[in-house]
Each structure stands twice: as C-alpha cells, then as structure tokens.
Scaffold this active site. Sequence first.
Site, mmCIF file in Angstrom:
data_model
loop_
_atom_site.group_PDB
_atom_site.id
_atom_site.type_symbol
_atom_site.label_atom_id
_atom_site.label_comp_id
_atom_site.label_asym_id
_atom_site.label_seq_id
_atom_site.Cartn_x
_atom_site.Cartn_y
_atom_site.Cartn_z
ATOM 1 N N THR A 44 1.670 10.483 -2.763
ATOM 2 C CA THR A 44 1.615 9.074 -2.401
ATOM 3 C C THR A 44 2.910 8.353 -2.775
ATOM 4 O O THR A 44 3.064 7.173 -2.489
ATOM 5 C CB THR A 44 0.452 8.361 -3.120
ATOM 6 O OG1 THR A 44 0.654 8.454 -4.535
ATOM 7 C CG2 THR A 44 -0.886 8.967 -2.734
ATOM 8 N N VAL A 71 0.847 -1.189 0.000
ATOM 9 C CA VAL A 71 0.000 0.000 0.000
ATOM 10 C C VAL A 71 0.890 1.249 0.000
ATOM 11 O O VAL A 71 2.066 1.190 0.337
ATOM 12 C CB VAL A 71 -0.938 0.020 1.229
ATOM 13 C CG1 VAL A 71 -1.967 -1.090 1.138
ATOM 14 C CG2 VAL A 71 -0.166 -0.081 2.522
ATOM 15 N N HIS A 72 0.293 2.352 -0.374
ATOM 16 C CA HIS A 72 0.981 3.639 -0.368
ATOM 17 C C HIS A 72 0.372 4.537 0.704
ATOM 18 O O HIS A 72 -0.816 4.431 1.020
ATOM 19 C CB HIS A 72 0.850 4.328 -1.732
ATOM 20 C CG HIS A 72 1.696 3.725 -2.791
ATOM 21 N ND1 HIS A 72 2.731 4.400 -3.395
ATOM 22 C CD2 HIS A 72 1.686 2.497 -3.364
ATOM 23 C CE1 HIS A 72 3.308 3.625 -4.287
ATOM 24 N NE2 HIS A 72 2.678 2.458 -4.292
ATOM 25 N N LYS A 73 1.166 5.438 1.224
ATOM 26 C CA LYS A 73 0.694 6.448 2.183
ATOM 27 C C LYS A 73 -0.218 7.411 1.430
ATOM 28 O O LYS A 73 0.150 7.925 0.372
ATOM 29 C CB LYS A 73 1.907 7.165 2.773
ATOM 30 C CG LYS A 73 1.602 8.187 3.831
ATOM 31 C CD LYS A 73 2.915 8.710 4.436
ATOM 32 C CE LYS A 73 2.726 9.893 5.345
ATOM 33 N NZ LYS A 73 1.855 9.666 6.480
#
Length: 197
Positions: A71, A63-65
């Site tokens: 992102t 996942v990405h922030k």
Amino acid sequence: MFYAGSKIANTMFGNYNVVFNDVLMDSCTIGNHTYIQKRTTLFNADIGKFCSIASGVSIGPGVHKMDGVSTHPVFYLKNTPLAKIYCDKDSFMPSKRTTIGHDVWIGEKAVILDGVTIGTGAIIAAGSVVTKDVAPYAVVGGVPAKKIKFRFEEREIDLLLKSEWWDYAEDWFDKNAYLMLDIEKFKLYLKELNNKN
C-alpha cells in the site's frame, strides 16, 4: 479572520470566515460564514455556507492503493514527497474531491473520507468516520458513521432545501435572524412569501 499557525494554500474563501489556530488546508473552497476550529485538516474539498467545523476534524485525508502487493505510495505515486520513489508515473489517484453542503455541523475529531458528499443541514457526530454519502439533514455517528435520525420531517427538509436560505442577502439576516431559531416561524415566513408571489 485567520488565527496564528494555520497553513493555507490554493484555497478560496467567501465572506465572514473564521479559521482558528493550527489549521492545515489545501485546494479547498469555503463558503460564507463557515468557521473552522483549531487543529483541523482539510484537503481537496468544497465546503458550503454557514458550516460549523469543530477542532481536530479531518476532511479528505487521502487514500492508499489497496490492491497491490504494498500500500506504500513509493510504488504508485511519482510525485510523492518521500526520500526514494520506485515508479516513473502516477498509477493511482490518492485524493478525490469531498463535498460538504451548507449549514453542516461536523463534530470534534470526525473524519470525512475522500470523495464523500455531506448533504446540506447534516450533523456529523464527534469522533465519527464518514465513509459514505450523508443525506441532507441527516444526523450520523459512529465508526463507520450510520444514520441516527433526520433533523426534520421530509416535507420540512424539502421546504428548507427549496428555500436556499443560505443564499439570502446579508441584510435579510440582519432583519430576520430571529426566524432562524424556530422552524415553525421560518415556515410561516416562507408561506407568507409564497402568498405574495
């Protein structure tokens, strides 16, 4: 049994596993009799026994922030393998452990997101994107995946879970594999077993 072209790292296998062509796998545990079809990627996952994983499946893709201005991982992951990094420490966890129970069937090109738990006996329809935990023996499908039905009635699900048949000895399966084809015969076997004890 491992076919050509697969890249596997930091992974522990049980017995009687089959990994088909071009599978990418890192930091996983794979239970007995589980097979993984071609072009599947698995990261940071615990997968139970007797699982059937179709081709093109993605488990734990990362996942990405999302709450920052960008992102892009160059701003929050120090050790990301990119050309230039703009941070001196990791400030986000890009992967959470994913758990797949026993006897789970995952259809072709399904995606199971990081941190999700798939219960024993569940079926994930082809092309589904699983974003939330899935109950044991549930059949789910869609984007995002939603419950379609349960494979059995609640009391049968409880009976199957309590039996923990996936942990039976190999010689039991050699002698009793026919019971696995008919839930009524398996229930009768369990009833007779309980009467003996």
